[in-house]
Design an enzyme around this catalytic site. Structure first.
Site, PDB file in Angstrom:
ATOM      1  N   GLU A   1     -20.470 -32.596  23.925  1.00 38.36           N
ATOM      2  CA  GLU A   1     -20.761 -33.404  25.113  1.00 38.36           C
ATOM      3  C   GLU A   1     -22.262 -33.458  25.395  1.00 38.36           C
ATOM      4  O   GLU A   1     -22.855 -32.488  25.863  1.00 38.36           O
ATOM      5  CB  GLU A   1     -20.018 -32.852  26.335  1.00 38.36           C
ATOM      6  CG  GLU A   1     -18.510 -32.849  26.197  1.00 38.36           C
ATOM      7  CD  GLU A   1     -17.927 -34.251  26.068  1.00 38.36           C
ATOM      8  OE1 GLU A   1     -18.530 -35.210  26.599  1.00 38.36           O
ATOM      9  OE2 GLU A   1     -16.861 -34.373  25.426  1.00 38.36           O
TER      10      GLU A   1
ATOM     11  N   GLU B   1     -18.839 -31.203  35.243  1.00 35.45           N
ATOM     12  CA  GLU B   1     -19.018 -31.872  33.944  1.00 35.45           C
ATOM     13  C   GLU B   1     -18.021 -31.349  32.915  1.00 35.45           C
ATOM     14  O   GLU B   1     -17.458 -32.122  32.138  1.00 35.45           O
ATOM     15  CB  GLU B   1     -20.443 -31.686  33.436  1.00 35.45           C
ATOM     16  CG  GLU B   1     -20.731 -32.428  32.159  1.00 35.45           C
ATOM     17  CD  GLU B   1     -20.609 -33.939  32.295  1.00 35.45           C
ATOM     18  OE1 GLU B   1     -19.876 -34.551  31.476  1.00 35.45           O
ATOM     19  OE2 GLU B   1     -21.225 -34.505  33.200  1.00 35.45           O
TER      20      GLU B   1
ATOM     21  N   GLU C   1     -11.404 -36.273  29.880  1.00 33.44           N
ATOM     22  CA  GLU C   1     -11.633 -37.290  28.861  1.00 33.44           C
ATOM     23  C   GLU C   1     -10.991 -36.903  27.531  1.00 33.44           C
ATOM     24  O   GLU C   1     -10.404 -37.749  26.853  1.00 33.44           O
ATOM     25  CB  GLU C   1     -13.129 -37.523  28.679  1.00 33.44           C
ATOM     26  CG  GLU C   1     -13.759 -38.239  29.850  1.00 33.44           C
ATOM     27  CD  GLU C   1     -15.251 -38.473  29.667  1.00 33.44           C
ATOM     28  OE1 GLU C   1     -15.837 -37.949  28.699  1.00 33.44           O
ATOM     29  OE2 GLU C   1     -15.820 -39.183  30.505  1.00 33.44           O
TER      30      GLU C   1
END
Length: 120
Positions: free
Chosen positions: A30, A71, A78
């Site tokens: 990420e 996050e 996701e």
């Protein structure tokens, strides 16, 4: 029915290992998490220096940590959506948008906390 899983120190050790694996996965996969982590490396010591009281220091540091937490949760959402839904679906898009909104709110919270504490 008796529970036959790990308990005590074994459970804590395994939980720590899984947590570290998740942290490493977020860093490896990420880009946003990597950027925010490097921002945290700068902002956390700065927050400890600039905060005049324990409460101010706690707010400055916790706003940065909150951003990292959100996050990671957004990235997890996701990943799950991508894993189970390759096709376009309204609910998949909504889940991803909500995760993104949570990150945005964490950024706004961080920014407002820093502005209010440092300049007012």
């Amino acid at each position: 029915m008796a529970y036959s899983g790990n308990t005590g120190l074994t459970r804590i050790r395994k939980a720590a290992i899984f947590s570290w694996q998740g942290f490493r996965a977020a860093y490896a996969h990420e880009e946003a998490f990597r950027q925010e982590l490097w921002l945290a490396v700068v902002l956390i010591p700065l927050g400890l220096y600039l905060g005049e009281s324990g409460v101010e220091k706690a707010f400055l540091v916790s706003s940065v940590v909150l951003l990292l937490i959100v996050e990671i949760l957004n990235s997890a959402i996701e990943a799950v959506v991508d894993r189970f839904g390759g096709e376009q679906h309204e609910l998949s898009g909504r889940a991803k948008d909500m995760g993104s909104s949570a990150v945005f709110l964490a950024v706004v919270f961080l920014g407002l906390s820093w502005l209010l504490i440092i300049f007012f």
